[in-house]
Design a protein around this motif. Structure first.
Motif, PDB file in Angstrom:
ATOM      1  N   VAL A  18      22.442  32.139  51.124  1.00 11.38           N
ATOM      2  CA  VAL A  18      23.424  33.200  50.984  1.00 11.38           C
ATOM      3  C   VAL A  18      24.072  33.253  49.702  1.00 11.38           C
ATOM      4  O   VAL A  18      25.002  32.130  49.750  1.00 11.38           O
ATOM      5  N   THR A  19      24.126  33.937  48.981  1.00 14.56           N
ATOM      6  CA  THR A  19      25.049  33.998  47.639  1.00 14.56           C
ATOM      7  C   THR A  19      25.865  35.352  47.782  1.00 14.56           C
ATOM      8  O   THR A  19      25.379  36.390  47.767  1.00 14.56           O
ATOM      9  N   LYS A  20      27.233  35.203  47.198  1.00 15.02           N
ATOM     10  CA  LYS A  20      28.104  36.291  47.306  1.00 15.02           C
ATOM     11  C   LYS A  20      28.396  36.408  45.669  1.00 15.02           C
ATOM     12  O   LYS A  20      28.867  35.494  45.074  1.00 15.02           O
ATOM     13  N   LEU A  21      28.345  37.941  45.266  1.00 13.06           N
ATOM     14  CA  LEU A  21      28.642  38.176  43.824  1.00 13.06           C
ATOM     15  C   LEU A  21      29.671  38.986  43.938  1.00 13.06           C
ATOM     16  O   LEU A  21      30.094  39.752  44.664  1.00 13.06           O
ATOM     17  N   ASN A  22      30.504  38.797  42.942  1.00 14.67           N
ATOM     18  CA  ASN A  22      31.677  39.791  42.419  1.00 14.67           C
ATOM     19  C   ASN A  22      31.076  40.982  42.161  1.00 14.67           C
ATOM     20  O   ASN A  22      29.881  41.268  41.840  1.00 14.67           O
ATOM     21  N   GLU A  23      32.012  41.932  41.617  1.00 12.55           N
ATOM     22  CA  GLU A  23      31.613  43.313  41.129  1.00 12.55           C
ATOM     23  C   GLU A  23      30.624  43.032  39.707  1.00 12.55           C
ATOM     24  O   GLU A  23      29.707  43.706  39.620  1.00 12.55           O
ATOM     25  N   THR A  24      31.120  42.360  38.826  1.00 17.84           N
ATOM     26  CA  THR A  24      30.267  41.844  37.719  1.00 17.84           C
ATOM     27  C   THR A  24      28.772  41.542  37.805  1.00 17.84           C
ATOM     28  O   THR A  24      27.886  41.852  37.488  1.00 17.84           O
ATOM     29  N   GLY A  25      28.777  40.435  38.894  1.00 16.81           N
ATOM     30  CA  GLY A  25      27.660  39.946  39.474  1.00 16.81           C
ATOM     31  C   GLY A  25      26.692  40.779  40.008  1.00 16.81           C
ATOM     32  O   GLY A  25      25.506  40.909  39.785  1.00 16.81           O
ATOM     33  N   GLY A  26      27.112  41.786  41.101  1.00 18.43           N
ATOM     34  CA  GLY A  26      26.479  42.563  41.423  1.00 18.43           C
ATOM     35  C   GLY A  26      25.983  43.762  40.547  1.00 18.43           C
ATOM     36  O   GLY A  26      24.723  44.200  40.575  1.00 18.43           O
ATOM     37  N   ARG A  27      26.819  44.049  39.348  1.00 11.80           N
ATOM     38  CA  ARG A  27      26.248  44.970  38.453  1.00 11.80           C
ATOM     39  C   ARG A  27      24.964  44.260  37.698  1.00 11.80           C
ATOM     40  O   ARG A  27      24.125  44.978  37.269  1.00 11.80           O
ATOM     41  N   ILE A  28      25.096  43.089  37.285  1.00  8.70           N
ATOM     42  CA  ILE A  28      24.020  42.314  36.630  1.00  8.70           C
ATOM     43  C   ILE A  28      22.836  42.314  37.441  1.00  8.70           C
ATOM     44  O   ILE A  28      21.625  42.578  36.969  1.00  8.70           O
TER      45      ILE A  28
END
Length: 88
Positions: A28-38
């Protein structure tokens, strides 16, 4: 060279964060907003330059060379943990 998301990854968005589950490794990996946008941008094959250009356009005042470096590092990390792959 282009990048694309690995097909065996499930996605869940909670409070502006993206949670990824690699079904093959159960990691499981959690991304911040920018990571989610990428992650979102990689729904189609895109080059590092295309991703960095889009991210830079969404953040006023950001330095383009710094964003490119950050995106390159992020993509390398995502490849290393098996969430994206080079598509050509």
């Amino acid at each position: 060279m282009t990048y694309r998301r690995h097909q065996a990854v499930e996605v869940l968005e909670i409070d502006g964060e993206t949670i990824l589950l690699n079904q093959e490794t159960l990691a499981v990996t959690k991304l911040n907003e920018t990571g989610g946008r990428i992650w979102e941008l990689l729904s189609e094959n895109r080059t590092l330059e295309q991703v960095a250009e889009r991210i830079c356009g969404e953040f006023d005042g950001a330095e383009a060379h710094r964003i490119r470096e950050d995106v390159a590092l992020f993509l390398d990390q995502m490849i290393e943990i098996g969430l994206i792959h080079r598509a050509g």
